[in-house]
Design an enzyme around this catalytic site. Sequence first.
Site, PDB file in Angstrom:
ATOM      1  N   TRP A 288       0.833  -1.209   0.000  1.00 30.43           N
ATOM      2  CA  TRP A 288       0.000   0.000   0.000  1.00 30.43           C
ATOM      3  C   TRP A 288       0.863   1.253   0.000  1.00 30.43           C
ATOM      4  O   TRP A 288       0.662   2.164  -0.807  1.00 30.43           O
ATOM      5  CB  TRP A 288      -0.927   0.008   1.216  1.00 30.43           C
ATOM      6  CG  TRP A 288      -1.850   1.195   1.258  1.00 30.43           C
ATOM      7  CD1 TRP A 288      -3.117   1.278   0.772  1.00 30.43           C
ATOM      8  CD2 TRP A 288      -1.541   2.509   1.803  1.00 30.43           C
ATOM      9  NE1 TRP A 288      -3.627   2.548   0.981  1.00 30.43           N
ATOM     10  CE2 TRP A 288      -2.690   3.317   1.609  1.00 30.43           C
ATOM     11  CE3 TRP A 288      -0.424   3.057   2.431  1.00 30.43           C
ATOM     12  CZ2 TRP A 288      -2.742   4.647   2.019  1.00 30.43           C
ATOM     13  CZ3 TRP A 288      -0.465   4.392   2.840  1.00 30.43           C
ATOM     14  CH2 TRP A 288      -1.616   5.170   2.639  1.00 30.43           C
TER      15      TRP A 288
ATOM     16  N   TYR B 273       1.312   3.971  -3.017  1.00 30.14           N
ATOM     17  CA  TYR B 273       0.917   5.360  -2.743  1.00 30.14           C
ATOM     18  C   TYR B 273       2.058   6.325  -3.049  1.00 30.14           C
ATOM     19  O   TYR B 273       1.850   7.379  -3.665  1.00 30.14           O
ATOM     20  CB  TYR B 273       0.484   5.477  -1.278  1.00 30.14           C
ATOM     21  CG  TYR B 273      -0.070   6.823  -0.888  1.00 30.14           C
ATOM     22  CD1 TYR B 273      -1.387   7.163  -1.176  1.00 30.14           C
ATOM     23  CD2 TYR B 273       0.729   7.757  -0.219  1.00 30.14           C
ATOM     24  CE1 TYR B 273      -1.895   8.409  -0.804  1.00 30.14           C
ATOM     25  CE2 TYR B 273       0.225   8.989   0.157  1.00 30.14           C
ATOM     26  CZ  TYR B 273      -1.096   9.315  -0.141  1.00 30.14           C
ATOM     27  OH  TYR B 273      -1.592  10.544   0.222  1.00 30.14           O
TER      28      TYR B 273
ATOM     29  N   ASP C   6      -6.772  -0.456   0.227  1.00 29.80           N
ATOM     30  CA  ASP C   6      -7.058   0.834   0.843  1.00 29.80           C
ATOM     31  C   ASP C   6      -8.502   0.875   1.351  1.00 29.80           C
ATOM     32  O   ASP C   6      -9.431   0.441   0.665  1.00 29.80           O
ATOM     33  CB  ASP C   6      -6.846   1.942  -0.191  1.00 29.80           C
ATOM     34  CG  ASP C   6      -7.156   3.316   0.367  1.00 29.80           C
ATOM     35  OD1 ASP C   6      -6.306   3.863   1.081  1.00 29.80           O
ATOM     36  OD2 ASP C   6      -8.258   3.825   0.080  1.00 29.80           O
TER      37      ASP C   6
END
Length: 488
Positions: free
Chosen positions: A429, A433, A449
């Site tokens: 994640w 990002y 997410d």
Amino acid sequence: MTDNNDALYAAFKARDARFDGRFFVGISSTGIYCRPVCRARQPKRENCTFYPTAAEAEQAGYRPCLLCRPELAPGSSITDATANLVYRAARSLEENCGSGQNLEEIAARLGCTDRHLRRVFTAEYHVSPIQYLQTCRLLLAKNLLTDTNLTVLEVAMAAGFGSLRRFNDLFKKHYHLSPTALRKSASGRRPHDGSVTLALGYRPPYRWEEMLNFLAARAITGVEIVKDGEYLRTAHFATTEGKHVYGCVRVKHRASQNALAVTVSESLLPVLPQVLARVRHLFDLYCAPDEIYQTLQVMNDIRPGLCVLGTRVPGCFDAFEMATRAVLGQQITVKAASTLAARIVGAYGTPVQIGIEGLSHVFPSPEDILALDGPIESHLGPLGVIAARARTIHDLAQAFAQGKINFGLCSQPEEEMKKLTAICGIGNWTAQYIAMRAMEWPDAFLETDAGVKKALQPHTPKELLRMAEAWRPWRSYATVNLWNTLGG
């Protein structure tokens, strides 16, 4: 892009803003070149020649139009160049046009020889990298002469010419008038107030409110504020001579002009091209929204309104600042992450005096973090940062300081993400990002997410990954569209 001249003339005749910055029109009857959106009386088809870049139009002998001002056109998006290397080289030349960085240094950073870069660049853009760089400098200077009260010498230095004589000679040679003559013809310049304001164009539409909402929710107290429809932040750069400069950047929307007004402290003039490059990245000004929407409109088959034309991916102004905040935000709320980031700024950021309430510090640099004595936990722990995340932030600072990971516009973001996940405490994640916001990776997807899952409930992460295959190569934009349905 310039193979079908009849189609390009039709776009020019229609003044279609979707094509702004994607080609330029040389007009033989006047000797000038224009943007596709120019409001001047339109020439006959036989008097028009089409060029993919302003640099090629200038090398063909055309001067920039004083009405539509080609220097305000939005830049090329990553899909415009068949060679990703050429695209990254062009962006690097734009960003470093004022720094004096040579082609060999730029080629080395892009992972190729300067000879190879010259060859592929010329094949793609029909001008050499040096000619492209020269046009970047001339257009930046033209913008400064028209919209600011800087002296001609200050303009020459800010645009990277190195000497006033060289600037005057090149400006007269290419534009057939002196910088002083252009300055006299310009009107409506701002009074001298210790800052300069320039316009940066984009291709409409632009969902400005959604962008501001995203940035406001994640603003770090002391470093950023969003108020009265504007974004303001502190900025810190080191010049090529090693001098540290500090200042403020203010960004306002000019919807009627399809542009952002960027106000920069005069203290940042030595690094002006870098400042403007970061603003373009933060606000995703290279985006071609119609092209992205053509792929992502299938999202509306799932539920109407999931994808909206004009959605941008928020980038970042400072990659270390954003990456640190991403680590702080793991498994806690957006507000809680902002609170922790603000405590770090208050304890270890550099205080600045820029005369704007709410802007008091610049975010600590990687070197600032690495310079702290003793275990990092002893410094960040009392601020509320758990030990594991404190160590991750320290390892991130090392990666930045040592250049182990390319946190900018890179050719292989997947490889850089693998390096990121090798850092203890950074999972998929966080890596996705960071790639989406720092590396300008348009195909990042955060299937785990919480916001993405909520927007597409009750689907599982595995089902979301399969669903998102249809959204390639724009899954970053799909992600932001999903977040926007939840109010940011």
